[in-house]
Design an enzyme around this catalytic site. Structure first.
Site, PDB file in Angstrom:
ATOM      1  N   VAL A  95       0.934  -1.070   0.228  1.00  0.00           N
ATOM      2  CA  VAL A  95       0.025  -0.092  -0.033  1.00  0.00           C
ATOM      3  C   VAL A  95       0.901   0.857   0.274  1.00  0.00           C
ATOM      4  CG1 VAL A  95      -1.869   1.042   1.205  1.00  0.00           C
ATOM      5  CG2 VAL A  95      -1.549  -1.237   1.195  1.00  0.00           C
ATOM      6  N   HIS A  99       3.263   4.299   5.737  1.00  0.00           N
ATOM      7  CA  HIS A  99       2.472   3.282   7.309  1.00  0.00           C
ATOM      8  C   HIS A  99       3.677   2.832   8.510  1.00  0.00           C
ATOM      9  CE1 HIS A  99       1.846   0.676   4.412  1.00  0.00           C
ATOM     10  NE2 HIS A  99       2.359  -0.545   5.065  1.00  0.00           N
ATOM     11  N   HIS A 101       4.294  -0.155  10.735  1.00  0.00           N
ATOM     12  CA  HIS A 101       3.297  -1.115  11.116  1.00  0.00           C
ATOM     13  C   HIS A 101       3.813  -1.380  12.776  1.00  0.00           C
ATOM     14  CE1 HIS A 101       2.365  -4.216   7.449  1.00  0.00           C
ATOM     15  NE2 HIS A 101       3.445  -3.301   7.587  1.00  0.00           N
TER      16      HIS A 101
HETATM   17  P1  5GP Z   1       2.630  -3.425   3.752  1.00  0.00           P
HETATM   18  O1  5GP Z   1       2.558  -4.238   2.787  1.00  0.00           O
HETATM   19  O2  5GP Z   1       2.372  -2.005   2.232  1.00  0.00           O
HETATM   20  O3  5GP Z   1       4.093  -2.844   4.797  1.00  0.00           O
HETATM   21  O4  5GP Z   1       1.358  -3.445   4.571  1.00  0.00           O
HETATM   22  C1  5GP Z   1       0.494  -2.660   4.183  1.00  0.00           C
HETATM   23  C2  5GP Z   1      -0.913  -3.294   4.965  1.00  0.00           C
HETATM   24  O5  5GP Z   1      -2.150  -3.313   4.753  1.00  0.00           O
HETATM   25  C3  5GP Z   1      -0.669  -5.396   5.003  1.00  0.00           C
HETATM   26  O6  5GP Z   1      -0.519  -5.386   6.091  1.00  0.00           O
HETATM   27  C4  5GP Z   1      -2.042  -5.075   4.960  1.00  0.00           C
HETATM   28  O7  5GP Z   1      -3.029  -6.611   5.410  1.00  0.00           O
HETATM   29  C5  5GP Z   1      -3.079  -3.942   5.465  1.00  0.00           C
HETATM   30  N1  5GP Z   1      -3.779  -3.440   4.226  1.00  0.00           N
HETATM   31  C6  5GP Z   1      -4.607  -3.805   3.285  1.00  0.00           C
HETATM   32  N2  5GP Z   1      -5.597  -2.703   3.296  1.00  0.00           N
HETATM   33  C7  5GP Z   1      -6.223  -2.899   4.024  1.00  0.00           C
HETATM   34  C8  5GP Z   1      -7.751  -2.119   4.520  1.00  0.00           C
HETATM   35  O8  5GP Z   1      -8.690  -2.131   3.621  1.00  0.00           O
HETATM   36  N3  5GP Z   1      -7.639  -2.480   6.310  1.00  0.00           N
HETATM   37  C9  5GP Z   1      -6.881  -2.274   7.056  1.00  0.00           C
HETATM   38  N4  5GP Z   1      -7.580  -2.735   8.092  1.00  0.00           N
HETATM   39  N5  5GP Z   1      -5.836  -3.406   6.993  1.00  0.00           N
HETATM   40  C10 5GP Z   1      -5.086  -3.182   5.522  1.00  0.00           C
END
Ligand code: 5GP
Ligand code: ZN
Length: 113
Positions: A95, A99, A101
Site C-alpha cells: 500500500v 505506514h 507497522h
Molecule cells: P505493506 O505490505 O504495504 O507494508 O502493508 C500493508 C498492510 O495493509 C498489510 O499488512 C495489509 O494487511 C494491510 N491492509 C491492506 N488493506 C487494508 C485495509 O483496507 N484495511 C486495513 N485495516 N488494513 C489493510
C-alpha cells in the site's frame, strides 16, 4: 488526500477501520490481516507514497513517537514490540501510503522473512 488511496480513505473515515489512536497528524488502526496478536498500522493523515517521500524529518520523528504512544495505549510497551516500515517492492510494500507497522503481543523472530 489521494482519491485512489485506500489509507487516505481510512484516514478520512470513508472506509471503515478499527481505529486505536488518532491525533491531528496521525491515525492508527488494526491491520486487516494481522501478523501478531497486536498488529496496528500508523499513518500520517497527509499522503506520502513511501517513507523516502517524507522530506521533513520532524514528521518522521513524530510518527515514531506516535507509534510509541500506540504501543503504550495497547500495553505492549513493557514486553516490547517491533516497528516496521516497508519501502517499495523489495521492502514488501503493498500500500503506497507510508505506514508504520506496530507489531507486538508475541516474541518477534529475527531476521524477518
Ligand atoms: P505493506 O505490505 O504495504 O507494508 O502493508 C500493508 C498492510 O495493509 C498489510 O499488512 C495489509 O494487511 C494491510 N491492509 C491492506 N488493506 C487494508 C485495509 O483496507 N484495511 C486495513 N485495516 N488494513 C489493510
Ligand atoms: Zn494516501
Amino acid at each position: 488526500m489521494n482519491s485512489d488511496c485506500i489509507f487516505c480513505k481510512i484516514a478520512s473515515g470513508e472506509i471503515p477501520a478499527e481505529l486505536v489512536y488518532q491525533n491531528e497528524e496521525f491515525v492508527a488502526f488494526r491491520d486487516l490481516n494481522p501478523q501478531a496478536p497486536v498488529h496496528v498500522l500508523l499513518i500520517p493523515r497527509n499522503h506520502y507514497p513511501t517513507v523516502t517521500d517524507m522530506e521533513d524529518p520532524a514528521v518522521i520523528g513524530r510518527a515514531i513517537q506516535a507509534a510509541g504512544e500506540v504501543a503504550k495505549k495497547l500495553n505492549i510497551d513493557n514486553d516490547g514490540f517491533r516497528l516496521v516500515i516497508n519501502c517499495r517492492d523489495n521492502g514488501g510494500q503493498t500500500v503506497y501510503h507510508m505506514h508504520v507497522h506496530i507489531l507486538g503481543g508475541r516474541f518477534m523472530t529475527w531476521p524477518p522473512g
